[in-house]
Design an enzyme around this catalytic site. Structure first.
Site, PDB file in Angstrom:
ATOM      1  N   HIS A   1      36.383  51.961  28.821  1.00  0.00           N
ATOM      2  CA  HIS A   1      36.087  53.383  29.029  1.00  0.00           C
ATOM      3  C   HIS A   1      35.641  54.107  27.750  1.00  0.00           C
ATOM      4  O   HIS A   1      36.102  55.210  27.461  1.00  0.00           O
ATOM      5  CB  HIS A   1      37.306  54.094  29.625  1.00  0.00           C
ATOM      6  CG  HIS A   1      37.592  53.754  31.065  1.00  0.00           C
ATOM      7  ND1 HIS A   1      36.623  53.390  31.966  1.00  0.00           N
ATOM      8  CD2 HIS A   1      38.773  53.746  31.758  1.00  0.00           C
ATOM      9  CE1 HIS A   1      37.180  53.174  33.153  1.00  0.00           C
ATOM     10  NE2 HIS A   1      38.473  53.367  33.064  1.00  0.00           N
TER      11      HIS A   1
ATOM     12  N   GLU B   1      35.358  55.472  41.128  1.00  0.00           N
ATOM     13  CA  GLU B   1      34.500  55.712  39.963  1.00  0.00           C
ATOM     14  C   GLU B   1      33.120  55.133  40.233  1.00  0.00           C
ATOM     15  O   GLU B   1      32.937  53.914  40.199  1.00  0.00           O
ATOM     16  CB  GLU B   1      35.125  55.045  38.732  1.00  0.00           C
ATOM     17  CG  GLU B   1      36.554  55.466  38.469  1.00  0.00           C
ATOM     18  CD  GLU B   1      37.382  54.350  37.813  1.00  0.00           C
ATOM     19  OE1 GLU B   1      37.005  53.900  36.713  1.00  0.00           O
ATOM     20  OE2 GLU B   1      38.385  53.923  38.393  1.00  0.00           O
TER      21      GLU B   1
ATOM     22  N   HIS C   1      36.505  60.273  36.347  1.00  0.00           N
ATOM     23  CA  HIS C   1      37.717  59.493  36.613  1.00  0.00           C
ATOM     24  C   HIS C   1      38.817  60.318  37.281  1.00  0.00           C
ATOM     25  O   HIS C   1      39.982  60.237  36.889  1.00  0.00           O
ATOM     26  CB  HIS C   1      38.213  58.846  35.325  1.00  0.00           C
ATOM     27  CG  HIS C   1      38.959  57.558  35.527  1.00  0.00           C
ATOM     28  ND1 HIS C   1      40.050  57.454  36.369  1.00  0.00           N
ATOM     29  CD2 HIS C   1      38.760  56.320  35.023  1.00  0.00           C
ATOM     30  CE1 HIS C   1      40.497  56.204  36.336  1.00  0.00           C
ATOM     31  NE2 HIS C   1      39.719  55.491  35.540  1.00  0.00           N
TER      32      HIS C   1
END
Ligand code: GLA
Length: 356
Positions: free
Chosen positions: A107, A319, A181
């Protein structure tokens, strides 16, 4: 009342102000967004009787968001999900990224887009109310090449849809994969598990992973597996099946390959329905994949909104994205953005109510 409200939310260690913007659409949905991480802190949606509840997980304070490791509600970049060994080669150059999950890059690294303060411009127009968020990621940020200029637009429409549009440009070739997210609990951030939520995914294939949750490169048919959500199933129905993929990740934490006719159109990716309240969210995207994560890593170890703790599987994330580790998987759709080109991507979350 329809509009955008703006208020101070906190202060960063260097004195920079973090603001909160509350968007209220004419359809009734209300969302609070922070300049920190572009976080959606709360989102109130009606149930089948019109009762409003906050359907996303989050925290109360900036300090809690600064300590977050779960990406609650945040914008994720430069690269959503994992890059194996935090390494990739592009045009004959080798790049090493920040490794923040074992040997993997997750991420966007240690200080990803979820950990920076974005510029924010509110707007109101005929279709809805919203915010334009901006961020410039410098050359070398977390190991990535090129200066990346990112713009994310959140629009809350008068028909209760949250539209997220991503735009990015670069001055050197670099991989980019942006997502949002948010974790949903459509019963209303209840602090209980989400296993009774029903989910449908427009995906006949998924990308299986190894024990480090990195894709193997295979595209596998969902048919005959607990990953077949081409018809709606409660999340909990098969989550405990004896299945190697479920065992590796302790539940669902996989990228689904969306069925689409072409590369660019907006398609229905996911439908979620919570039977007791009738609340639902339908997710549309221009992206090729969607990570369905059933919140397996939550363990009640941190304090969140209202002093609640989130036990295992108390939120679900959807996501929209390009596939994990694409920079090391030549057969996956490319995530490389080059100078002179624009990354444009769009995801819509439609908040709906359905009979049970
Ligand atoms: C994604 C990943 C998960 C986990 C969460 C954040 O969904 O796939 O494995 O890292 O983000 O906690």
């Amino acid at each position: 009342m329809r509009g955008v409200q703006r208020e101070p939310f906190g202060t960063m260690p260097d004195g920079e102000l973090v603001e909160r913007f509350t968007l209220t659409g004419a359809g009734g949905v209300r969302a609070a967004v922070l300049s920190y991480g572009g976080v959606i802190q709360s989102l109130f949606a009606p149930d089948r009787h019109g009762a409003m509840a906050d359907v996303v997980l989050g925290y109360d304070t900036l300090e809690q968001y600064r300590g977050d490791r779960s990406y609650l509600g945040a914008l994720v970049g430069r690269y959503a999900n994992r890059i194996r060994d935090g390494r990739f080669s592009l045009d004959g150059h080798d790049y090493t990224l920040a490794r923040n999950e074992g040997t993997s890059h997750l991420h966007g690294g240690i200080r990803g887009f979820d950990k920076v303060v974005w510029s924010v411009e509110p707007f109101e127009h005929e279709r809805g109310v919203g915010l334009v968020l901006g961020h410039v990621s410098p050359d070398g940020d977390e190991g990535y090449p090129g200066t990346l200029i990112v713009r994310v637009t959140y629009t809350l429409t008068d028909s209760n849809a949250l539209v997220v549009e991503y735009l990015a440009t670069t001055d050197a070739p670099t991989p980019v994969n942006l997502t949002q997210h948010s974790y949903f609990d459509l019963r209303g951030e209840s602090g209980r598990d989400i296993l009774a939520h029903e989910i449908e995914l427009a995906a006949s294939q998924f990308t299986p992973v190894d024990e480090t949750l990195l894709p193997t490169g295979e595209l596998r048919d969902v048919r005959g597996t607990p990953f077949d959500f081409t018809t709606p199933h409660p999340i909990g129905a098969r989550i405990a099946d004896a299945d190697e993929q479920l065992r590796f990740s302790g539940g669902y934490d996989h990228n689904f390959v969306l069925d689409r006719m072409d590369d660019t159109s907006l398609v229905l990716a996911a439908r979620v329905h919570e039977p007791t309240t009738g609340r639902g969210v339908d997710v549309f995207t221009t992206e090729p994949g969607i990570q369905f994560y059933s919140g397996n890593f939550f363990d009640g170890s941190f304090v969140a909104k209202g002093g609640r703790r989130y036990p295992r599987r108390s939120g679900l994330a959807l996501e929209t994205q390009h596939f994990p580790d694409s920079p090391n998987q030549p057969s996956f759709p490319s995530t490389v953005l080059r100078p002179g080109h624009e990354l444009r991507s769009r995801t819509e979350y439609h908040f709906v109510v359905r009979p049970s």
